[in-house]
Design a protein around this motif. Structure first.
Motif, PDB file in Angstrom:
ATOM      1  N   ALA A 117      14.771  23.028 -26.971  1.00  0.00           N
ATOM      2  CA  ALA A 117      15.013  21.853 -25.979  1.00  0.00           C
ATOM      3  C   ALA A 117      16.159  22.246 -25.192  1.00  0.00           C
ATOM      4  O   ALA A 117      17.004  22.958 -25.533  1.00  0.00           O
ATOM      5  CB  ALA A 117      15.234  20.655 -26.981  1.00  0.00           C
ATOM      6  N   SER A 118      16.372  21.434 -23.997  1.00  0.00           N
ATOM      7  CA  SER A 118      17.557  21.779 -23.245  1.00  0.00           C
ATOM      8  C   SER A 118      18.879  21.482 -23.899  1.00  0.00           C
ATOM      9  O   SER A 118      18.916  20.391 -24.763  1.00  0.00           O
ATOM     10  CB  SER A 118      17.436  20.872 -22.049  1.00  0.00           C
ATOM     11  OG  SER A 118      17.801  19.616 -22.192  1.00  0.00           O
ATOM     12  N   PRO A 162      21.590  16.518 -27.937  1.00  0.00           N
ATOM     13  CA  PRO A 162      22.428  15.679 -28.654  1.00  0.00           C
ATOM     14  C   PRO A 162      21.755  14.333 -29.005  1.00  0.00           C
ATOM     15  O   PRO A 162      22.010  13.666 -30.061  1.00  0.00           O
ATOM     16  CB  PRO A 162      23.491  15.408 -28.011  1.00  0.00           C
ATOM     17  CG  PRO A 162      23.703  16.638 -27.041  1.00  0.00           C
ATOM     18  CD  PRO A 162      22.251  16.961 -26.801  1.00  0.00           C
ATOM     19  N   PHE A 163      20.742  14.033 -28.455  1.00  0.00           N
ATOM     20  CA  PHE A 163      20.017  12.767 -28.617  1.00  0.00           C
ATOM     21  C   PHE A 163      18.551  12.811 -29.360  1.00  0.00           C
ATOM     22  O   PHE A 163      18.039  11.800 -29.641  1.00  0.00           O
ATOM     23  CB  PHE A 163      19.446  12.076 -27.402  1.00  0.00           C
ATOM     24  CG  PHE A 163      20.962  11.975 -26.230  1.00  0.00           C
ATOM     25  CD1 PHE A 163      21.460  10.915 -26.304  1.00  0.00           C
ATOM     26  CD2 PHE A 163      21.160  12.796 -25.321  1.00  0.00           C
ATOM     27  CE1 PHE A 163      22.753  10.454 -25.766  1.00  0.00           C
ATOM     28  CE2 PHE A 163      22.208  12.692 -24.525  1.00  0.00           C
ATOM     29  CZ  PHE A 163      22.989  11.658 -24.607  1.00  0.00           C
ATOM     30  N   HIS A 202      10.417   5.436 -20.700  1.00  0.00           N
ATOM     31  CA  HIS A 202      11.670   4.629 -20.951  1.00  0.00           C
ATOM     32  C   HIS A 202      13.134   5.303 -20.942  1.00  0.00           C
ATOM     33  O   HIS A 202      13.194   5.981 -21.781  1.00  0.00           O
ATOM     34  CB  HIS A 202      11.308   3.664 -22.187  1.00  0.00           C
ATOM     35  CG  HIS A 202      10.169   2.965 -22.151  1.00  0.00           C
ATOM     36  ND1 HIS A 202       9.972   1.788 -21.066  1.00  0.00           N
ATOM     37  CD2 HIS A 202       9.194   2.899 -22.856  1.00  0.00           C
ATOM     38  CE1 HIS A 202       8.823   1.406 -21.339  1.00  0.00           C
ATOM     39  NE2 HIS A 202       8.126   1.970 -22.398  1.00  0.00           N
ATOM     40  N   PRO A 203      13.828   5.015 -19.925  1.00  0.00           N
ATOM     41  CA  PRO A 203      15.188   5.551 -20.047  1.00  0.00           C
ATOM     42  C   PRO A 203      15.890   5.179 -21.071  1.00  0.00           C
ATOM     43  O   PRO A 203      15.914   4.038 -21.784  1.00  0.00           O
ATOM     44  CB  PRO A 203      15.866   5.249 -18.766  1.00  0.00           C
ATOM     45  CG  PRO A 203      15.271   3.796 -18.493  1.00  0.00           C
ATOM     46  CD  PRO A 203      13.627   4.134 -18.735  1.00  0.00           C
ATOM     47  N   GLY A 204      16.758   5.987 -21.689  1.00  0.00           N
ATOM     48  CA  GLY A 204      17.800   5.788 -22.766  1.00  0.00           C
ATOM     49  C   GLY A 204      17.294   5.658 -24.181  1.00  0.00           C
ATOM     50  O   GLY A 204      17.930   5.088 -25.100  1.00  0.00           O
ATOM     51  N   THR A 205      15.833   6.046 -24.486  1.00  0.00           N
ATOM     52  CA  THR A 205      15.097   5.751 -25.473  1.00  0.00           C
ATOM     53  C   THR A 205      14.812   7.059 -26.430  1.00  0.00           C
ATOM     54  O   THR A 205      14.084   8.049 -25.804  1.00  0.00           O
ATOM     55  CB  THR A 205      13.783   4.867 -25.339  1.00  0.00           C
ATOM     56  OG1 THR A 205      13.020   5.519 -24.304  1.00  0.00           O
ATOM     57  CG2 THR A 205      14.113   3.648 -24.685  1.00  0.00           C
ATOM     58  N   PRO A 206      15.046   7.238 -27.661  1.00  0.00           N
ATOM     59  CA  PRO A 206      14.942   8.308 -28.526  1.00  0.00           C
ATOM     60  C   PRO A 206      13.684   8.318 -28.799  1.00  0.00           C
ATOM     61  O   PRO A 206      12.907   7.187 -29.088  1.00  0.00           O
ATOM     62  CB  PRO A 206      15.949   8.213 -29.555  1.00  0.00           C
ATOM     63  CG  PRO A 206      16.191   7.088 -29.764  1.00  0.00           C
ATOM     64  CD  PRO A 206      16.056   6.319 -28.410  1.00  0.00           C
TER      65      PRO A 206
END
Length: 312
Positions: free
Chosen positions: A203-204, A209-210, A281-285
């Motif tokens: 993963a980048s 971190p997310f 969806h932005p901001g979603t893990p």
């Protein structure tokens, strides 16, 4: 430079999680049993955050024979006497190494309550007890079971969909391929942050971190499932010819290890003229609706899923 950001409502929800949940060490590489313990613990803890299960849903426990003396447990959920004619085969999440029918009992009841569409939740054999294509065949066995019992259950055989999230999403995609290749109609494939690509093991740095589901965890799961040749019916990202597959609904968060493979798979379907609806969806893990069911983005996502189910 623009940076990734966690949705504020999810950030607040994470603070409310038990300390033992947040401080769990990542399992050692290729220790599938340790990974299973972590996943099942997380499902149990996140399940405690959810509202009570809705009333008005009937559940019938059924058995699905799959050969060699093996019988799968499955659960058939219906809303009172509603018989819309459509039906869904659901494959639960858990990285294909964990998760249970019990973990998903409430979620199935919510889907049925909101849509009136009955669901068959299949207890497929997880890895390493299940190997290779066996997991995909177990989920497809649910499709065959619904076809066999369609008249009794009031199901139109042309209106059966496959659906799953995370590891189960990959199995739902594989079941759609099996249906096409074997001439069994699949009305829709509904893939929620699906585990599609066995080659994803990094993963980048910006995304790392997310990640609730990490690259090493992903590699452990795929390695546990290995047995025999890897093909498009074990790892759907290997699909070469997508023509003729069922229409697809694909959903993933932008803070998810599965993001790029979900987008790539959706583009492969689109290039083959498979009807497609794609949401990033932005901001979603990963598994975000388990984290906060009341968050705005969760509510929008669930409404989209309900809409697709009602359209079957």
């Amino acid at each position: 430079m623009t940076e990734y950001r966690l949705d504020e409502e999810f950030a607040q929800a994470i603070v409310q999680l038990p300390s033992e949940f947040m401080n769990m060490a990542e399992p050692p590489a290729n220790d599938v049993h340790a990974l299973r313990e972590v996943i099942n613990f997380q499902y149990t803890e996140m399940g405690k955050l959810a509202p009570p299960a809705p009333d008005g849903v009937n559940r019938e426990d059924v058995s699905i024979p799959v050969g060699d003396g093996v019988t799968l447990e499955a659960r058939w959920y219906t809303k009172w006497d509603a018989r819309p004619g459509s039906a869904v085969v659901y494959a639960h999440g858990g990285g294909q190494v964990a998760g249970t029918l019990d973990h998903y009992d409430r979620r199935m009841r919510v889907y049925v309550t909101e849509t009136s569409v009955p669901i068959l939740s299949v207890g497929y054999r997880v890895a390493p007890e299940g190997k290779g294509q066996q997991l995909s065949e177990d989920v497809f066995a649910g499709v065959l079971w619904l076809n066999e019992h369609a008249d009794r259950l009031g199901i139109d055989r042309a209106r059966i969909a496959v659906m799953g999230d995370s590891g189960g999403g990959g199995l739902a995609a594989a079941a759609a391929v099996l249906g096409r290749d074997r001439g069994i109609p699949i009305a829709q494939q509904i893939l929620i942050y699906a585990m599609l690509d066995d080659t994803v093991d990094t993963a980048s740095e910006a995304l790392a971190p997310f990640l609730a589901w990490t690259a090493p965890m992903n590699a452990t799961s795929w390695n546990a499932r290995s047995g025999g040749p890897v093909s498009e019916t074990t790892s759907p990202a290997r699909l070469i010819d997508a023509r003729g597959l069922a229409a697809a609904y694909v959903e993933v968060g932008d803070l998810d290890l599965m993001r790029d493979e979900s987008i790539a798979y959706a583009m492969k379907l689109s290039a083959a003229d498979v009807p497609l609806e794609l949401h990033v969806h932005p901001g979603t893990p990963h598994a975000y609706e388990w984290l906060d069911e009341n968050a705005g983005v969760t509510q929008r996502s669930l409404e989209n899923r309900y809409r697709v189910l009602r359209s079957l």
